[in-house]
Design a protein around this motif. Sequence first.
Motif, PDB file in Angstrom:
ATOM      1  N   UNK A  35       0.834  -1.205   0.000  1.00 24.55           N
ATOM      2  CA  UNK A  35       0.000   0.000   0.000  1.00 24.55           C
ATOM      3  C   UNK A  35       0.862   1.246   0.000  1.00 24.55           C
ATOM      4  N   UNK A  36       2.191   1.069  -0.144  1.00 22.27           N
ATOM      5  CA  UNK A  36       3.105   2.211  -0.105  1.00 22.27           C
ATOM      6  C   UNK A  36       4.122   2.176  -1.246  1.00 22.27           C
ATOM      7  N   UNK A  37       3.676   1.694  -2.401  1.00 21.21           N
ATOM      8  CA  UNK A  37       4.546   1.691  -3.569  1.00 21.21           C
ATOM      9  C   UNK A  37       5.677   0.694  -3.509  1.00 21.21           C
ATOM     10  N   UNK A  38       5.524  -0.328  -2.671  1.00 23.08           N
ATOM     11  CA  UNK A  38       6.546  -1.362  -2.585  1.00 23.08           C
ATOM     12  C   UNK A  38       7.600  -1.123  -1.529  1.00 23.08           C
ATOM     13  N   UNK A  39       7.489  -0.032  -0.761  1.00 22.58           N
ATOM     14  CA  UNK A  39       8.432   0.172   0.343  1.00 22.58           C
ATOM     15  C   UNK A  39       8.331  -0.994   1.317  1.00 22.58           C
ATOM     16  N   UNK A  40       7.122  -1.525   1.469  1.00 25.46           N
ATOM     17  CA  UNK A  40       6.906  -2.730   2.272  1.00 25.46           C
ATOM     18  C   UNK A  40       5.898  -3.617   1.571  1.00 25.46           C
ATOM     19  N   UNK A  41       6.143  -4.924   1.637  1.00 26.46           N
ATOM     20  CA  UNK A  41       5.247  -5.915   1.043  1.00 26.46           C
ATOM     21  C   UNK A  41       4.751  -6.846   2.142  1.00 26.46           C
ATOM     22  N   UNK A  42       3.466  -7.152   2.110  1.00 26.82           N
ATOM     23  CA  UNK A  42       2.866  -8.031   3.108  1.00 26.82           C
ATOM     24  C   UNK A  42       2.362  -9.301   2.442  1.00 26.82           C
ATOM     25  N   UNK A  43       2.656 -10.445   3.067  1.00 27.60           N
ATOM     26  CA  UNK A  43       2.142 -11.720   2.569  1.00 27.60           C
ATOM     27  C   UNK A  43       0.684 -11.858   2.967  1.00 27.60           C
ATOM     28  N   UNK A  44      -0.154 -12.078   1.985  1.00 28.34           N
ATOM     29  CA  UNK A  44      -1.578 -12.310   2.241  1.00 28.34           C
ATOM     30  C   UNK A  44      -1.840 -13.812   2.323  1.00 28.34           C
ATOM     31  N   UNK A  45      -2.970 -14.172   2.891  1.00 26.33           N
ATOM     32  CA  UNK A  45      -3.325 -15.592   2.961  1.00 26.33           C
ATOM     33  C   UNK A  45      -3.450 -16.148   1.545  1.00 26.33           C
ATOM     34  N   UNK A  46      -2.778 -17.250   1.281  1.00 26.91           N
ATOM     35  CA  UNK A  46      -2.771 -17.827  -0.061  1.00 26.91           C
ATOM     36  C   UNK A  46      -4.189 -18.243  -0.453  1.00 26.91           C
ATOM     37  N   UNK A  47      -4.704 -17.766  -1.580  1.00 30.50           N
ATOM     38  CA  UNK A  47      -6.049 -18.124  -2.003  1.00 30.50           C
ATOM     39  C   UNK A  47      -6.121 -19.504  -2.646  1.00 30.50           C
ATOM     40  N   UNK A  48      -4.962 -20.128  -2.883  1.00 31.39           N
ATOM     41  CA  UNK A  48      -4.885 -21.439  -3.499  1.00 31.39           C
ATOM     42  C   UNK A  48      -3.531 -22.047  -3.184  1.00 31.39           C
ATOM     43  N   UNK A  49      -3.424 -23.374  -3.296  1.00 31.48           N
ATOM     44  CA  UNK A  49      -2.128 -24.030  -3.149  1.00 31.48           C
ATOM     45  C   UNK A  49      -1.425 -24.161  -4.492  1.00 31.48           C
ATOM     46  N   UNK A  50      -2.109 -23.784  -5.550  1.00 32.57           N
ATOM     47  CA  UNK A  50      -1.557 -23.908  -6.897  1.00 32.57           C
ATOM     48  C   UNK A  50      -0.767 -22.662  -7.275  1.00 32.57           C
ATOM     49  N   UNK A  51       0.023 -22.775  -8.347  1.00 33.30           N
ATOM     50  CA  UNK A  51       0.807 -21.637  -8.821  1.00 33.30           C
ATOM     51  C   UNK A  51      -0.115 -20.583  -9.427  1.00 33.30           C
ATOM     52  N   UNK A  52       0.139 -19.325  -9.084  1.00 35.30           N
ATOM     53  CA  UNK A  52      -0.580 -18.211  -9.704  1.00 35.30           C
ATOM     54  C   UNK A  52       0.326 -17.649 -10.784  1.00 35.30           C
TER      55      UNK A  52
END
Length: 308
Positions: A35-52
Amino acid sequence: MKQKSGSFAWLHSVFFVDARRGWAVGGRGALLSTADGGESWDARRAPTEDAIKDLFFTDGQTGWAVCERSIYMPMRKDESVAYLLKTLDGGASWTRVEVTKGEDVDVKLAGVRFADREHGWTFGEAGALFATTDGGASWTRQRVPTRHLLLGATFLDAQRGWIIGAGATALYTTDGGASWREGQLDTLPAQSPAHASSVRLNAVSFADAHRGWAVGAGGAVFKTSDGGRTWRAQASGTDADLFDVKFFDEREGRAVGGDGTAIHTTDGGATWHAEPTGTPHTLERLFFASRARGWAVGFGGTIIAFRE
């Protein structure tokens, strides 16, 4: 400049809806947000176990992801190898959308693009191309004059678009995909010893309705000035595979690829110059929220920021 992603996943795609809000996705359902242009990245809960494999947002809340089932996960005989995920709340939750059914159940999808909220396309193996005109509620397979793997696409609007892929595939439509025509690639003998038909194209970008660029394996760069009917090779100055390209106008563009390669042109591709990225890892996808703010993602959770 390298950003800290907090992930070691192979990141396959990145998308920003403005200069601050963006997402990156990758293997085993990896989903990162900033939410800050990539200064920090947060891992979200994976919506799938497959490759996105790919990601596209039509606005700040509505997004689409292309997923590919892991070969190590159990599957039913009639279960699709590939599917889409859709979010309506900015990535907080995702619902599965089936596209490949029946005889297409084993087709792998490589990408998804929307021209607007209603008109979209997803594409992949064996010339598979599916289109929606109702915001993804239904998908219909479109006929294309190739059986090659389709890897990249861009659309100016709901009528005009281009799709590229393996086997020197370069397709264009001016009627929303009701018909697709083949463009012709021409090589310059001094620059390309390989026959044009062997070129694998990975990505395409258009500055306007006439001028576009496609990049691919072995540092291949091709330019069209007639809307995709004919393409002529340019000297990229690299033999690294190029995986993505973005042009801002008819003169300035960037491309990224293997071994941390990034190249930049300010004269429409007549000359390309290498730029340092600080990584040896493959950069698979490039996205610019504006000419001055961009990101590339790739192997090992790599995220590179471009700033002027």
